[in-house]
Structure formats: structure tokens, C-alpha cells
Design a protein around this motif. Structure first.
Motif, PDB file in Angstrom:
ATOM      1  N   ARG A  48       0.816  -1.220   0.000  1.00 11.01           N
ATOM      2  CA  ARG A  48       0.000   0.000   0.000  1.00 11.01           C
ATOM      3  C   ARG A  48       0.845   1.264   0.000  1.00 11.01           C
ATOM      4  NH1 ARG A  48      -1.815   3.169   4.027  1.00 11.01           N
ATOM      5  NH2 ARG A  48      -1.013   1.722   5.598  1.00 11.01           N
ATOM      6  N   THR A  49       1.929   1.279   0.775  1.00  9.85           N
ATOM      7  CA  THR A  49       2.712   2.501   0.948  1.00  9.85           C
ATOM      8  C   THR A  49       4.034   2.520   0.196  1.00  9.85           C
ATOM      9  OG1 THR A  49       3.858   1.655   2.908  1.00  9.85           O
ATOM     10  CG2 THR A  49       1.744   2.798   3.254  1.00  9.85           C
ATOM     11  N   GLY A  50       4.573   1.350  -0.139  1.00  6.93           N
ATOM     12  CA  GLY A  50       5.895   1.302  -0.746  1.00  6.93           C
ATOM     13  C   GLY A  50       7.025   1.507   0.240  1.00  6.93           C
ATOM     14  N   LEU A  51       6.729   1.487   1.554  1.00  8.91           N
ATOM     15  CA  LEU A  51       7.761   1.635   2.577  1.00  8.91           C
ATOM     16  C   LEU A  51       8.341   0.278   2.958  1.00  8.91           C
ATOM     17  CD1 LEU A  51       5.987   4.240   4.914  1.00  8.91           C
ATOM     18  CD2 LEU A  51       7.637   4.679   3.082  1.00  8.91           C
ATOM     19  N   ASN A  52       9.573   0.286   3.433  1.00  3.95           N
ATOM     20  CA  ASN A  52      10.278  -0.948   3.774  1.00  3.95           C
ATOM     21  C   ASN A  52      10.272  -1.204   5.280  1.00  3.95           C
ATOM     22  OD1 ASN A  52      10.914  -1.496   1.155  1.00  3.95           O
ATOM     23  ND2 ASN A  52      13.081  -0.957   1.311  1.00  3.95           N
ATOM     24  N   VAL A  53      10.195  -2.486   5.649  1.00  3.29           N
ATOM     25  CA  VAL A  53      10.365  -2.879   7.043  1.00  3.29           C
ATOM     26  C   VAL A  53      11.833  -2.721   7.419  1.00  3.29           C
ATOM     27  CG1 VAL A  53      10.177  -4.756   8.713  1.00  3.29           C
ATOM     28  CG2 VAL A  53       8.448  -4.506   6.912  1.00  3.29           C
ATOM     29  N   ALA A  54      12.089  -2.009   8.525  1.00  2.00           N
ATOM     30  CA  ALA A  54      13.447  -1.793   8.998  1.00  2.00           C
ATOM     31  C   ALA A  54      13.524  -2.132  10.480  1.00  2.00           C
ATOM     32  CB  ALA A  54      13.862  -0.341   8.789  1.00  2.00           C
ATOM     33  N   GLN A  55      14.676  -2.657  10.902  1.00  2.00           N
ATOM     34  CA  GLN A  55      14.898  -2.837  12.329  1.00  2.00           C
ATOM     35  C   GLN A  55      15.101  -1.468  12.965  1.00  2.00           C
ATOM     36  OE1 GLN A  55      18.154  -5.389  13.430  1.00  2.00           O
ATOM     37  NE2 GLN A  55      18.057  -4.820  15.590  1.00  2.00           N
TER      38      GLN A  55
ATOM     39  N   SER B 123      23.146  14.639   1.643  1.00  2.00           N
ATOM     40  CA  SER B 123      22.090  14.348   0.668  1.00  2.00           C
ATOM     41  C   SER B 123      21.213  13.214   1.173  1.00  2.00           C
ATOM     42  CB  SER B 123      22.689  13.963  -0.684  1.00  2.00           C
ATOM     43  OG  SER B 123      23.513  12.813  -0.566  1.00  2.00           O
ATOM     44  N   ASP B 124      20.014  13.155   0.646  1.00  2.00           N
ATOM     45  CA  ASP B 124      19.070  12.083   0.980  1.00  2.00           C
ATOM     46  C   ASP B 124      18.924  11.194  -0.249  1.00  2.00           C
ATOM     47  OD1 ASP B 124      17.051  10.423   1.732  1.00  2.00           O
ATOM     48  OD2 ASP B 124      15.546  11.995   2.050  1.00  2.00           O
ATOM     49  N   TRP B 125      19.472   9.981  -0.168  1.00  2.00           N
ATOM     50  CA  TRP B 125      19.461   9.082  -1.315  1.00  2.00           C
ATOM     51  C   TRP B 125      18.293   8.095  -1.261  1.00  2.00           C
ATOM     52  CZ3 TRP B 125      23.503   8.426  -5.162  1.00  2.00           C
ATOM     53  CH2 TRP B 125      24.443   9.465  -5.124  1.00  2.00           C
ATOM     54  N   SER B 126      17.412   8.250  -0.282  1.00  2.00           N
ATOM     55  CA  SER B 126      16.263   7.349  -0.225  1.00  2.00           C
ATOM     56  C   SER B 126      15.429   7.514  -1.492  1.00  2.00           C
ATOM     57  CB  SER B 126      15.419   7.630   1.015  1.00  2.00           C
ATOM     58  OG  SER B 126      14.946   8.965   1.032  1.00  2.00           O
ATOM     59  N   CYS B 127      14.684   6.480  -1.821  1.00  2.00           N
ATOM     60  CA  CYS B 127      13.935   6.484  -3.082  1.00  2.00           C
ATOM     61  C   CYS B 127      12.482   6.156  -2.760  1.00  2.00           C
ATOM     62  CB  CYS B 127      14.527   5.455  -4.042  1.00  2.00           C
ATOM     63  SG  CYS B 127      14.375   5.915  -5.779  1.00  2.00           S
ATOM     64  N   TYR B 128      11.649   7.181  -2.688  1.00  2.00           N
ATOM     65  CA  TYR B 128      10.250   7.000  -2.326  1.00  2.00           C
ATOM     66  C   TYR B 128       9.383   7.843  -3.244  1.00  2.00           C
ATOM     67  CZ  TYR B 128      10.912  11.450   0.134  1.00  2.00           C
ATOM     68  OH  TYR B 128      11.192  12.745   0.437  1.00  2.00           O
ATOM     69  N   SER B 129       8.107   7.549  -3.283  1.00  2.00           N
ATOM     70  CA  SER B 129       7.231   8.131  -4.285  1.00  2.00           C
ATOM     71  C   SER B 129       7.005   9.626  -4.077  1.00  2.00           C
ATOM     72  CB  SER B 129       5.878   7.415  -4.285  1.00  2.00           C
ATOM     73  OG  SER B 129       5.019   7.995  -5.265  1.00  2.00           O
ATOM     74  N   ARG B 130       6.890  10.321  -5.176  1.00  2.00           N
ATOM     75  CA  ARG B 130       6.489  11.721  -5.162  1.00  2.00           C
ATOM     76  C   ARG B 130       5.025  11.866  -4.744  1.00  2.00           C
ATOM     77  NH1 ARG B 130       6.884  15.850 -10.389  1.00  2.00           N
ATOM     78  NH2 ARG B 130       5.892  17.643  -9.382  1.00  2.00           N
ATOM     79  N   TRP B 131       4.238  10.838  -5.018  1.00  2.00           N
ATOM     80  CA  TRP B 131       2.806  10.878  -4.752  1.00  2.00           C
ATOM     81  C   TRP B 131       2.469   9.853  -3.677  1.00  2.00           C
ATOM     82  CZ3 TRP B 131       3.450   9.778 -10.425  1.00  2.00           C
ATOM     83  CH2 TRP B 131       3.664  10.958 -11.146  1.00  2.00           C
ATOM     84  N   ASP B 132       1.966  10.309  -2.535  1.00  2.00           N
ATOM     85  CA  ASP B 132       1.660   9.412  -1.428  1.00  2.00           C
ATOM     86  C   ASP B 132       0.659   8.332  -1.825  1.00  2.00           C
ATOM     87  OD1 ASP B 132       3.358  10.790   0.229  1.00  2.00           O
ATOM     88  OD2 ASP B 132       1.777  12.036   1.112  1.00  2.00           O
TER      89      ASP B 132
ATOM     90  N   LEU C  39       5.918   3.734  -5.608  1.00  2.00           N
ATOM     91  CA  LEU C  39       6.754   3.385  -6.754  1.00  2.00           C
ATOM     92  C   LEU C  39       6.486   1.970  -7.240  1.00  2.00           C
ATOM     93  CD1 LEU C  39      10.243   4.894  -5.780  1.00  2.00           C
ATOM     94  CD2 LEU C  39       8.478   5.890  -7.242  1.00  2.00           C
ATOM     95  N   THR C  40       6.002   1.103  -6.357  1.00  2.00           N
ATOM     96  CA  THR C  40       5.748  -0.292  -6.714  1.00  2.00           C
ATOM     97  C   THR C  40       4.435  -0.477  -7.471  1.00  2.00           C
ATOM     98  OG1 THR C  40       4.806  -0.561  -4.505  1.00  2.00           O
ATOM     99  CG2 THR C  40       7.098  -1.248  -4.817  1.00  2.00           C
ATOM    100  N   ALA C  41       3.693   0.597  -7.674  1.00  2.00           N
ATOM    101  CA  ALA C  41       2.378   0.489  -8.322  1.00  2.00           C
ATOM    102  C   ALA C  41       2.500  -0.182  -9.681  1.00  2.00           C
ATOM    103  CB  ALA C  41       1.748   1.871  -8.475  1.00  2.00           C
ATOM    104  N   THR C  42       1.527  -1.017  -9.971  1.00  2.00           N
ATOM    105  CA  THR C  42       1.454  -1.672 -11.269  1.00  2.00           C
ATOM    106  C   THR C  42      -0.005  -1.955 -11.555  1.00  2.00           C
ATOM    107  OG1 THR C  42       2.332  -3.473 -12.641  1.00  2.00           O
ATOM    108  CG2 THR C  42       1.739  -4.014 -10.362  1.00  2.00           C
ATOM    109  N   GLY C  43      -0.296  -2.591 -12.666  1.00  2.00           N
ATOM    110  CA  GLY C  43      -1.680  -2.873 -13.017  1.00  2.00           C
ATOM    111  C   GLY C  43      -1.744  -3.634 -14.312  1.00  2.00           C
ATOM    112  N   SER C  44      -2.636  -3.230 -15.206  1.00  2.00           N
ATOM    113  CA  SER C  44      -2.755  -3.918 -16.483  1.00  2.00           C
ATOM    114  C   SER C  44      -1.552  -3.648 -17.378  1.00  2.00           C
ATOM    115  CB  SER C  44      -4.044  -3.485 -17.198  1.00  2.00           C
ATOM    116  OG  SER C  44      -4.058  -2.071 -17.411  1.00  2.00           O
TER     117      SER C  44
END
Length: 419
Positions: free
Chosen positions: A55-62, A332-341, A345-350
Motif C-alpha cells: 500500500r505505501t511502498g515503505l520498507n520494514v526496517a529494524q 544528501s538524501d538518497w532514499s527512493c520513495y514516491s512523489r505521490w503518497d 513506486l511499486t504500483a502496477t496494473g494492467s
């Protein structure tokens, strides 16, 4: 679930004649429509993965002795997990696994074993932060050689951020001095150098859609959108194998944009309108060349009818990471997360959305851009590719001629990524 006993009960009707078939057909249809039963825990994969929320594209982190959902950032904050026999061991904490209470504990305890259930390319095993479905993305990328005729979503293009803000083609910033140039070469030279994606800001003025930063007031030698589009269309006319994409940061009304596009000679001959993509996926390079539809224009403006002129609403067709890695100098912030909440980034579909990877700072300084662009391939492959579960299709940079941008594009164009 269809199983042997179900099939045996169905087969008993084969001797009932036509009326028997009539009675059983609805039952067979109902069985075929039953939802897929998830795979049992023993079928879970083994290896080292990022665990990404669907749903969010966020990663599980310790996070200390517990867990948190963080923006994808490689393994800079404990986001890699070694999965074996239903256990999630953090690669930075050998012997420490996720317990069913969502704390970190000994991997030897029974509480560290999770039941994983598979649903297509998604997995279900625990709930965290409102997420219940997860992607397991291998840390070590799985790749295949690039096909001879790749699809558009398999290719990568060098993209100039604020391509118009170059100080060569005309003015772009008020009042009269054009400071903080994002590029130092004009559009024609950018095309000659291999740039195939162009990010352009357009603003509403009495003269039409004008290229400038924030405001066109007092801009010296302003350039209209149709001027740069004509340069691109002319290039495509002379280079029949090339594909070009334009991204509009669009602050004009629909009628102004339509009028501006009508001024471009030959535009409709090359403009690609994405017909059939929702049903069939993106075309191959060869198909675009054969049809001569080799110019894509995206707009970030909300739908208001301007699509009838052939521009595409970007959020429908792409995913894009956040536009800044930080200030022009310093950390710098090298994290890679979506511009649109609302669209990870993992969104896909047809079809597979095209992935726009932004790789630039708030202010373009030559020394910083040289360093950042030299790390473009590394960020694309190690951070953004697994974060999106797709290869970047557009690498957007400032001062594209600095660093190793062409080398990065060539590297990404040597393979197809498989999550």
C-alpha cells in the motif's frame, strides 16, 4: 479449492447424458471462480530481501528492539532481511529475527517462525503500520539480457531536469539574470548529446505558454513552449530511429496549451497517444519506429480536457520518486520513495508504469552535480530499482554533461530487471 476429490465428483457426471452435463456446468463454473488458495509456509522463498508494503511502498526496517516502516534506502538503516524457514533475520544483527510480537528476538525461538501465504507476487505474514500485504524483493537483482526489440518500459533514457533553464536558448528566471542554470547547453545540443527526456516548466502569459521558473515576469528573452517542441520534432524528423519524451510542469489552461501545440509543425505526425497501452502494455521500439509515433508528452496538470490534444496525464502512466536529494551542497538524501503518497513506486496494473527517477538537488552546483552524477548508476541499481521493483526508464539529472550519466544509461539498457 479444486482437488482430486472434486475432480472425481465432477467426472461421475460423464455418464449422465446431456441433462447431467446441464446440471453440472454451473457447479464447475462456480468452482473455477473460487479465489486462489495461498501457498503454505514451506513454499516461502529463501534469500536476502527487502520487505516492502504494497500500500505505501515503505520498507520494514529494524529500529532498536522493534520494527518501523522506512523510506527505501538500500541498507543504510537496517532494511535487509535474510529469509529462511519462515524466519526474518536482519543482516545487520546476526541471530536476531522478527518475532510474532513484531519485536526483535533470537532466531532460535519458535516465536520467530512466521507463516507466509502467497497471493500472486504479494505475501501475507504479519501486520505492521497498517500494512498486511508485502512484496519480497531480492537484494541481488535478477536480470535478463535486453531483447533486440525492447518495450518502452524496458528502456532507459537520459533526461534533462529543467532542460529549458540553460542560459543558451533564452531567459528563464526573473528579474533579468538567469541564475542557477540546471543545464548549460541548449536543447539542440542536448539532443545531439543523447538527451531523450526533457523536463519543461510552462507558465501562462499573454504570449502563451512560456518556459520559465516560478514566474515569467521580467524574464529577458523568454522562450515559448512551441519553440522547444519544434526543435524536438525537427530532430525526430531527421533521426527516424529516436524516441523522445517531454514532461511538462504545467501551469497553463487547456486552451493555451492546445493553441501552443497547434503552432508546432509536424507534431501530430510523431505524437504518441498511448492508444491500447492499458490493454496491451507498452509498444516495442520497433513498433514505435514503424508507426513513426516517437514523441510522448506528459503533463502533470489535472485532467480538464487537455488530453484531447494528445498530451498524457503523467500520474496515470508513470511513477516518480521525490524530486530532490537535498540542498545544493552538504548532506544528501538518497532514499527512493514516491512523489505521490497515493501511488507508491511499486504500483502496477494492467500495464507497467514508466519509472521517472529524479536524481538532483535543490540548487545545481557543478561540483555537487559532478559527484552525484558519478553515482547515478549506483543509486539507480542499488536503491531505486528495488524500491520500485522496476528499472528506471528516465534518469533525470542536472548538468547532464558532468559525471557518468551516459555510462549509467548504457548500463541500465544492457538488461531487463525481474523482481
Amino acid at each position: 479449492m479444486l482437488n482430486v476429490h472434486t475432480l472425481e465428483s465432477v467426472s461421475c457426471f460423464t455418464s449422465l447424458g446431456d441433462s447431467g452435463y446441464v446440471r453440472i456446468l454451473p457447479a464447475i463454473a462456480a468452482l473455477l471462480l473460487l479465489p486462489l488458495v495461498p501457498t503454505a509456509a514451506h513454499a516461502a522463498p529463501s534469500g536476502t530481501y527487502y520487505v516492502t508494503g504494497v500500500r505505501t511502498g515503505l520498507n520494514v526496517a529494524q529500529s532498536g528492539t522493534g520494527l518501523a516502516l522506512h523510506r527505501p534506502k538500500g541498507n543504510e538503516d537496517h532494511q535487509q532481511w535474510r529469509l529462511s524457514d519462515g524466519r526474518f533475520e536482519n543482516t545487520d544483527s546476526p541471530g536476531q529475527c522478527i518475532t510474532r510480537q513484531l519485536t526483535m528476538g533470537s532466531c532460535a525461538q519458535a516465536d520467530a517462525v512466521h507463516e507466509l501465504r502467497q497471493f500472486g507476487d504479494q505475501w501475507e505474514f504479519f501486520g505492521l503500520g497498517g500494512e498486511s500485504r508485502w512484496y519480497l524483493t531480492p537484494v541481488s537483482a535478477r536480470t535478463e539480457p535486453m531483447p533486440a526489440d525492447p518495450r518502452l518500459d524496458q528502456m532507459t533514457f537520459l533526461t534533462a531536469h529543467n532542460a529549458y533553464a540553460n542560459g543558451v536558448d533564452g531567459g528563464f528566471a526573473p528579474p533579468f539574470v538567469d541564475l542557477a542554470k540546471n543545464q548549460t547547453r541548449g536543447i539542440v545540443q542536448q539532443l545531439a548529446d543523447g538527451v531523450r527526456g526533457f523536463m519543461l516548466d510552462i507558465h501562462q502569459t499573454a504570449d502563451g505558454a512560456i518556459l520559465c521558473h516560478n514566474s515569467c515576469t521580467l524574464v529577458s528573452r523568454p522562450v515559448a513552449l512551441n519553440v522547444d517542441l519544434q526543435r524536438i520534432v525537427d530532430f525526430l524528423g531527421n533521426n527516424r530511429s529516436e524516441i523522445v519524451t517531454v514532461f511538462l510542469e504545467d501551469y497553463v489552461d487547456a486552451n493555451t496549451l492546445r493553441a501552443e501545440l497547434r503552432k508546432v509543425r509536424g507534431l501530430n505526425d510523431v505524437l504518441y497517444r498511448a492508444e491500447g497501452v492499458s490493454q496491451n502494455g507498452w509498444p516495442t521500439r520497433g513498433q514505435m519506429q514503424a508507426s513513426n509515433k516517437r514523441l510522448i508528452i506528459f503533463t502533470d496538470h489535472g485532467k480538464d480536457g487537455r488530453e484531447d490534444s494528445g498530451v498524457l496525464y503523467q500520474k496515470d502512466w508513470t511513477v516518480e520518486n521525490h524530486w530532490s536529494m537535498g540542498p545544493g551542497v552538504g548532506a544528501s538524501d538518497w532514499s527512493c520513495y514516491s512523489r505521490w503518497d497515493e501511488k507508491p513506486l511499486t504500483a502496477t496494473g494492467s500495464f507497467q508504469p514508466l519509472f521517472v527517477m529524479n536524481h538532483f538537488r535543490d540548487v545545481p552546483f557543478s561540483s555537487t552535480a559532478t559527484t552525484d552524477n558519478g553515482k547515478l548508476a549506483n543509486r539507480a541499481q542499488q536503491l531505486c530499482q528495488p524500491a520500485a521493483r522496476k528499472k528506471p526508464n528516465f534518469l533525470a539529472v542536472d548538468l547532464y554533461h558532468l559525471g557518468n550519466t551516459a555510462q549509467a544509461v548504457g548500463l541500465l539498457n544492457s538488461y531487463v530487471y525481474r523482481p
